[in-house]
Design a protein around this motif. Structure first.
Motif, PDB file in Angstrom:
ATOM      1  N   UNK A 228       0.808  -1.229   0.000  1.00 58.75           N
ATOM      2  CA  UNK A 228       0.000   0.000   0.000  1.00 58.75           C
ATOM      3  C   UNK A 228       0.838   1.275   0.000  1.00 58.75           C
ATOM      4  N   UNK A 229       2.020   1.209   0.534  1.00 62.84           N
ATOM      5  CA  UNK A 229       2.849   2.404   0.677  1.00 62.84           C
ATOM      6  C   UNK A 229       2.471   3.259   1.867  1.00 62.84           C
ATOM      7  N   UNK A 230       1.560   2.763   2.717  1.00 61.38           N
ATOM      8  CA  UNK A 230       1.157   3.511   3.923  1.00 61.38           C
ATOM      9  C   UNK A 230       2.298   3.480   4.936  1.00 61.38           C
ATOM     10  N   UNK A 231       2.442   4.555   5.738  1.00 65.29           N
ATOM     11  CA  UNK A 231       3.568   4.632   6.681  1.00 65.29           C
ATOM     12  C   UNK A 231       3.518   3.570   7.769  1.00 65.29           C
ATOM     13  N   UNK A 232       2.325   3.191   8.212  1.00 70.18           N
ATOM     14  CA  UNK A 232       2.215   2.150   9.249  1.00 70.18           C
ATOM     15  C   UNK A 232       0.869   1.447   9.117  1.00 70.18           C
ATOM     16  N   UNK A 233       0.774   0.309   9.793  1.00 67.92           N
ATOM     17  CA  UNK A 233      -0.416  -0.535   9.654  1.00 67.92           C
ATOM     18  C   UNK A 233      -1.670   0.161  10.192  1.00 67.92           C
ATOM     19  N   UNK A 234      -1.539   0.860  11.318  1.00 71.97           N
ATOM     20  CA  UNK A 234      -2.704   1.528  11.918  1.00 71.97           C
ATOM     21  C   UNK A 234      -3.266   2.576  10.954  1.00 71.97           C
ATOM     22  N   UNK A 235      -2.374   3.366  10.357  1.00 65.67           N
ATOM     23  CA  UNK A 235      -2.829   4.399   9.411  1.00 65.67           C
ATOM     24  C   UNK A 235      -3.544   3.758   8.228  1.00 65.67           C
TER      25      UNK A 235
END
Lengths: 273, 102
Positions: A228-235
């Motif tokens: 996904x390229x998201x900074x962290x799993x929670x985000x």
């Protein structure tokens, strides 16, 4: 001569049809009374007075409840998204995020304006309570469908729950139209229930995701996060839940209004048959 | 506690008329005639009293060929409100007189 004698009643019936939809019992009461008056002058005066009172009917407390409720729900929805952006700054990944936020705010404003218009003039107390209850039932159904899917519950139960929400919408449209004798009042009830359901589903769905950081994380989410390229799993999880919540904020009222319309139309057709 | 505006003279007259025979159901037109009140004044008063829980309404059994009539009487809260309104109003203000000014 009979037509001339019934002119006051015809005028009053017109006013009941145009202005009395929100207070159907009172309109019917006035029409019933005017038929009892034999003196022509008294009949005319009574009908004109009733027509005036229908045009300038006092707003009912329900009008304020609907408008204030929508304002509070709208503010809470915007605050939920605001809290998510503050708590998970990684959500604001580009111009697309702000376009989505603007679209979301437009939907919320549209709903609040619609609620204010639906509430004035507002429904009788019984219909308002029924609409609020039906909206809550629809919201619970949609949330139960989501919970059943996320917990991998039985598919039969999911289908059953999925069918229950539309049934509530149909029943509400039917009941409100049959009771009030007006499809317009029936649809107003359906509109209020749809807004209650939409806001309730969004607030609980998105609010829970923001508070719990999008937990629990299922296998699919963990797999998709990697690319996904998201900074962290929670985000990433909160982003997904907010997206689903916003989609439900639009979808739930649309389905509710469509099914309620079917119920109202069926009740109207039955009444005319 | 919610502050409520005092009742108008016409509202007090309606409350008193209904409180005179609290168990009896009354018709809108009869109240108009008794109080010499126009329908344009009476019905908004009845609607407000109903919204505030002071008035209950019902549909009378329909006579053949005629629509059922709507009938009204005070609730328990309405009877108490009528008594309180009667105490608040001065004798000069509640004297029977022409009320139909609408």
């Amino acid at each position: 001569m009979a037509t001339m004698r019934d002119l006051p009643r015809a005028l009053l019936a017109f006013c009941v049809r145009v202005f009395g939809a929100s207070r159907p019992d009172w309109g019917r009461a006035m029409l019933a009374e005017v038929t009892r008056i034999d003196d022509r002058r008294a009949r005319r005066r009574f009908a004109l007075g009733c027509a005036r009172s229908l045009v300038f009917a006092p707003p009912s407390p329900g009008a304020r409840i609907v408008t204030i409720g929508a304002l509070v729900a709208g503010a809470a929805s915007v605050a939920t998204v605001g809290a998510a952006l503050l708590r998970y700054p990684g959500l604001a990944s580009g111009a697309g995020t702000w376009v989505a936020v603007c679209g979301f705010c437009c939907v919320v404003v549209l709903y609040v304006v619609a609620a204010a218009r639906l509430g004035v003039p507002v429904l009788e107390r019984h219909l308002l309570t029924t609409a609020l209850g039906a909206g809550t039932a629809i919201a619970v159904t949609w949330l139960a469908v989501g919970l059943n899917a996320s917990e991998n519950g039985p598919k039969g139960l999911g289908s059953l729950l999925l069918g229950f929400g539309p049934l509530v919408g149909v029943a509400l449209g039917w009941h409100a139209t049959a009771r009030s004798g007006s499809a317009r009042v029936g649809l107003r009830c359906v509109g209020i229930a749809a807004l209650v359901a939409g806001f309730a589903v969004f607030l609980l769905w998105a609010g829970e995701a923001v508070v719990a950081a999008g937990r629990p994380y299922d296998a699919g989410l963990l797999r998709d996060f990697a690319t996904s390229g998201a900074p962290d799993l929670a985000t990433y999880a909160v982003n997904e839940s907010l997206g689903t919540g916003i989609m439900l904020l639009v979808l739930v009222p649309l389905v509710s209004v469509a099914t309620g319309f079917v119920g109202a139309a069926a009740a109207r057709r039955t009444a005319l048959a | 506690m919610k502050r409520q505006r005092p009742h108008s003279e016409q509202t007090v007259a309606v409350l008193r008329a209904l409180a005179a025979t609290p168990s009896a159901w009354r018709y809108g037109y009869d109240l108009c005639s008794e109080l010499n009140l126009r329908s344009g004044s009476l019905y908004p008063i009845l609607i407000r009293l109903s919204d505030r829980g002071f008035l209950e309404s019902a549909w009378e059994e329909a006579e053949p060929g005629r629509p059922p009539r709507h009938v009204y009487r005070l609730t328990g809260a309405g009877i108490a409100e009528a008594a309180a309104a009667g105490h608040r109003a001065s004798p000069a203000r509640t004297r029977p007189r022409e009320l139909g000014t609408a």
